[in-house]
Design an enzyme around this catalytic site. Structure first.
Site, PDB file in Angstrom:
ATOM      1  N   LYS A 190       1.052  -1.120  -0.068  1.00  0.00           N
ATOM      2  CA  LYS A 190       0.063   0.107   0.004  1.00  0.00           C
ATOM      3  C   LYS A 190       1.012   1.271   0.030  1.00  0.00           C
ATOM      4  O   LYS A 190       0.402   2.197  -0.539  1.00  0.00           O
ATOM      5  CB  LYS A 190      -0.806  -0.200   1.201  1.00  0.00           C
ATOM      6  N   GLU A 229     -10.077   6.862   4.054  1.00  0.00           N
ATOM      7  CA  GLU A 229     -11.240   5.992   4.692  1.00  0.00           C
ATOM      8  C   GLU A 229     -10.396   4.591   4.704  1.00  0.00           C
ATOM      9  O   GLU A 229      -9.646   4.193   3.805  1.00  0.00           O
ATOM     10  CB  GLU A 229     -12.630   5.850   3.958  1.00  0.00           C
ATOM     11  N   SER A 280       1.523  -9.733  -1.141  1.00  0.00           N
ATOM     12  CA  SER A 280       1.305  -8.349  -0.865  1.00  0.00           C
ATOM     13  C   SER A 280       1.910  -7.942   0.628  1.00  0.00           C
ATOM     14  O   SER A 280       1.863  -6.741   0.734  1.00  0.00           O
ATOM     15  CB  SER A 280      -0.169  -8.215  -1.148  1.00  0.00           C
TER      16      SER A 280
HETATM   17  C1  LIG Z   1      -5.050  -4.075   1.744  1.00  0.00           C
HETATM   18  C2  LIG Z   1      -4.468  -5.102   1.384  1.00  0.00           C
HETATM   19  C3  LIG Z   1      -4.685  -6.286   0.331  1.00  0.00           C
HETATM   20  C4  LIG Z   1      -6.066  -5.971  -0.633  1.00  0.00           C
HETATM   21  O1  LIG Z   1      -6.149  -4.409  -1.193  1.00  0.00           O
HETATM   22  P1  LIG Z   1      -5.797  -4.778  -2.748  1.00  0.00           P
HETATM   23  O2  LIG Z   1      -6.218  -3.282  -3.215  1.00  0.00           O
HETATM   24  O3  LIG Z   1      -6.600  -5.969  -3.412  1.00  0.00           O
HETATM   25  O4  LIG Z   1      -4.507  -5.056  -2.913  1.00  0.00           O
HETATM   26  C5  LIG Z   1      -4.003  -7.199   0.104  1.00  0.00           C
HETATM   27  N1  LIG Z   1      -2.881  -7.517   0.864  1.00  0.00           N
HETATM   28  C6  LIG Z   1      -2.447  -6.760   1.856  1.00  0.00           C
HETATM   29  C7  LIG Z   1      -1.384  -7.106   2.650  1.00  0.00           C
HETATM   30  C8  LIG Z   1      -3.492  -5.715   2.089  1.00  0.00           C
HETATM   31  O5  LIG Z   1      -2.786  -4.744   3.296  1.00  0.00           O
END
Ligand SMILES: *Cc1c(COP(=O)(O)O)cnc(C)c1O
Length: 408
Positions: free
Chosen positions: A98, A120, A393
Site C-alpha cells: 500500500k 477511509e 502483498s
Molecule cells: C489492503 C491489502 C490487500 C487488499 O487490497 P488490494 O487493493 O486488493 O491489493 C491485500 N494484501 C494486503 C497485505 C493488504 O494490506
C-alpha cells in the site's frame, strides 16, 4: 509510469475512465470540479521527469525497493509440481504494497497545494499507510473509519494516532467501510479547496483506478526484469513466469503485478478473491465470481448486491479483502478473459498461512495467504519446470491474533 499503448486491453482506460463498460465517474455535481482538477493534475505529472524521479527516489530510499523475488523451494517441493516464487512486497516499509500508492498520491497532493489529506479505511491498513506518508511530508491527516472497525482494528488505530493522524469514527449505517467512504466523500465536497482524497485501491471514480494502478505497477515492472535473470541463475532459462497469482480485495496489488504482464499473452494472470466460508455460503467477498454489475464508490464495476441494488455484507477472515466491490479494470480483465479469477476460502487461506510460516519462515498477511493457497492448488496441476509467481502483498504480524483465535 507511462505505458506505450498498442494493446486494446492494456491501453485502457479511455479519456473518461472506461474499461469497456466498467469504470467511469459516477459523482454528483458538487464533486465534479474536484475530480476534474485531480484528473488534470495527474495527467500533467504522470509523465513529468521530475515527478517520476522523485517517486523512484522515495521508493528506493523510504520504502526499500526493489523488493526481492524469492524461490520458495521447500513449499514447491511439498506442493509437488510447478516452482513457486514470491514477490516480497511484505518487505516494504510498513509491511505491504500500500505504501507505493500513498507516496504517489501524497506527492501529487503537495504539487496541487493541498495540505490536508483524507482517507477511509476498513481494516486500517490503508489508514496506517496514509498516516505514515502524511508524517513523512508534514501533511494533516484525517482518517474515516466505521466505529465497528475502530473497535475491531485497535492496533491500527493506535498506529495512526502515533503517526499523528486524526481518526474519525463513523457511527452511521453498519458502522463499517461503506459508511466511512460516504463520510470521506462528504468531507471532500466540503473542504475541496485544501483537501486531497487519498484512495487506497484501484477503485473510486476516474482517475483513481488508473492512477493507483500506475503507482502500483512498479511491482510488475520489477518482476519483468527480475524474473528472467533469477530463472537464468537457477538454470531454468531466461524467461517470464507461466502464471502470476495475486489476491484481490479492491485489486491494487493484483493490478500492480498484472499490468506490465497484460501485453505478454503467454503469461496467465489469476486473481484470487476471498471465498470466505464458501462461494455458495453467502458469506464471502467474491465480487467478480458472485457479484453483478452496479455502481459503487463512483464507478461501475462488479458489486455484491441484493435484488434491489443494496450492497450486501461481506465476509472474509482477512479484513483487507472484505470489500463488496472490485476495481473496474478487474471486471474488464475478467470479461475479456485476459485474467482469470478464483476463490480461496478462509480455511484454505489459514492452511496456506501456516504452511508458509513452517516451511519457509515467512509469516504472510492473511490477504496474501489467499494467493498462496491458490498457488498451492495450482502447482500440482503443472510441470516441475513451470513457474508460478505469487504476489506476497504483505506480512502477517498484524494477523497473529486473528489466526490464533481461528485455530483455537
Ligand atoms: C489492503 C491489502 C490487500 C487488499 O487490497 P488490494 O487493493 O486488493 O491489493 C491485500 N494484501 C494486503 C497485505 C493488504 O494490506
Amino acid at each position: 509510469m507511462n505505458h506505450v499503448c498498442s494493446n486494446p486491453v492494456s491501453c485502457l482506460p479511455d479519456e473518461a475512465g472506461h474499461f469497456g463498460r466498467y469504470g467511469g465517474s459516477f459523482i454528483g455535481e458538487t464533486l465534479a470540479p474536484a475530480v476534474a482538477q485531480l484528473r488534470e493534475a495527474y495527467l500533467r505529472y504522470r509523465d513529468d521527469p521530475a515527478f517520476r524521479a522523485e517517486f523512484e527516489y522515495e521508493l528506493a530510499h523510504y520504502v526499500g525497493r526493489p523488493t526481492p523475488i524469492y524461490h520458495a523451494r521447500r513449499l514447491s517441493e511439498q506442493a509437488g509440481g510447478a516452482q513457486i516464487f514470491l514477490k516480497r512486497e511484505d518487505l516494504n516499509h510498513t509491511g505491504a504494497h500500500k505504501i507505493n500508492n500513498v507516496i504517489g498520491q501524497a506527492m501529487l497532493a503537495r504539487r496541487m497545494g493541498k495540505p490536508r489529506i483524507i482517507a477511509e479505511t476498513g481494516a486500517g491498513q490503508h489508514g496506517v499507510a496514509t498516516a505514515t506518508i502524511c508524517a513523512r511530508y508534514g501533511l494533516e491527516c484525517v482518517v474515516y473509519m466505521g466505529s465497528e472497525d475502530v473497535r475491531r482494528q485497535r492496533p491500527n488505530v493506535e498506529r495512526m494516532h502515533l503517526l499523528g493522524a486524526t481518526v474519525r469514527a463513523v457511527d452511521s449505517g453498519s458502522r463499517t467501510l461503506k459508511d466511512a467512504m460516504n463520510e470521506a466523500m462528504r468531507d471532500w465536497v466540503t473542504n475541496v479547496d485544501n483537501t486531497f482524497y487519498l484512495i487506497g485501491t484501484v477503485a473510486g471514480m476516474h482517475p483513481y483506478p488508473m492512477m493507483v494502478r500506475d503507482f502500483q505497477s512498479v511491482i510488475g515492472r520489477e518482476c519483468l526484469t527480475q524474473m528472467p535473470s533469477l530463472l537464468a541463475e537457477l538454470g531454468m532459462g531466461r524467461r517470464q513466469p507461466d502464471v502470476v497469482v495475486a489476491c484481490v480485495g479492491g485489486g491494487s496489488n493484483a493490478m500492480g503485478i498484472f499490468h506490465p504482464y497484460i501485453d505478454l499473452p503467454d503469461v496467465r494472470l489469476v486473481g484470487v478473491e476471498a471465498a470466505g466460508q464458501g462461494l455458495d455460503s453467502g458469506r464471502h467477498a467474491a465480487s467478480i465470481l458472485r457479484g453483478s454489475p452496479g455502481v459503487l464508490h463512483g464507478n461501475r464495476t462488479m458489486v455484491l448486491q441484493d435484488a434491489h441494488g443494496q450492497v450486501v455484507e461481506t465476509h472474509s477472515i482477512s479484513a483487507g479483502l472484505d470489500y463488496p466491490g472490485v476495481g473496474p479494470e478487474h471486471a474488464w480483465l475478467h470479461e475479456t478473459g485476459r485474467a482469470e479469477y478464483a476463490g480461496a476460502t478462509d480455511e484454505a487461506a489459514l492452511e496456506a498461512f501456516q504452511r508458509l510460516c513452517r516451511v519457509e519462515g515467512i509469516i504472510p498477511a492473511l490477504e496474501s495467504s489467499h494467493a498462496v493457497a491458490h498457488a498451492l492448488a495450482l502447482a500440482p496441476t503443472m510441470r516441475r519446470d513451470q513457474v508460478i509467481l505469487v504476489n506476497l502483498s504483505g506480512r502477517g504480524d498484524k494477523d497473529i491474533d486473528t489466526v490464533s483465535a481461528a485455530l483455537a
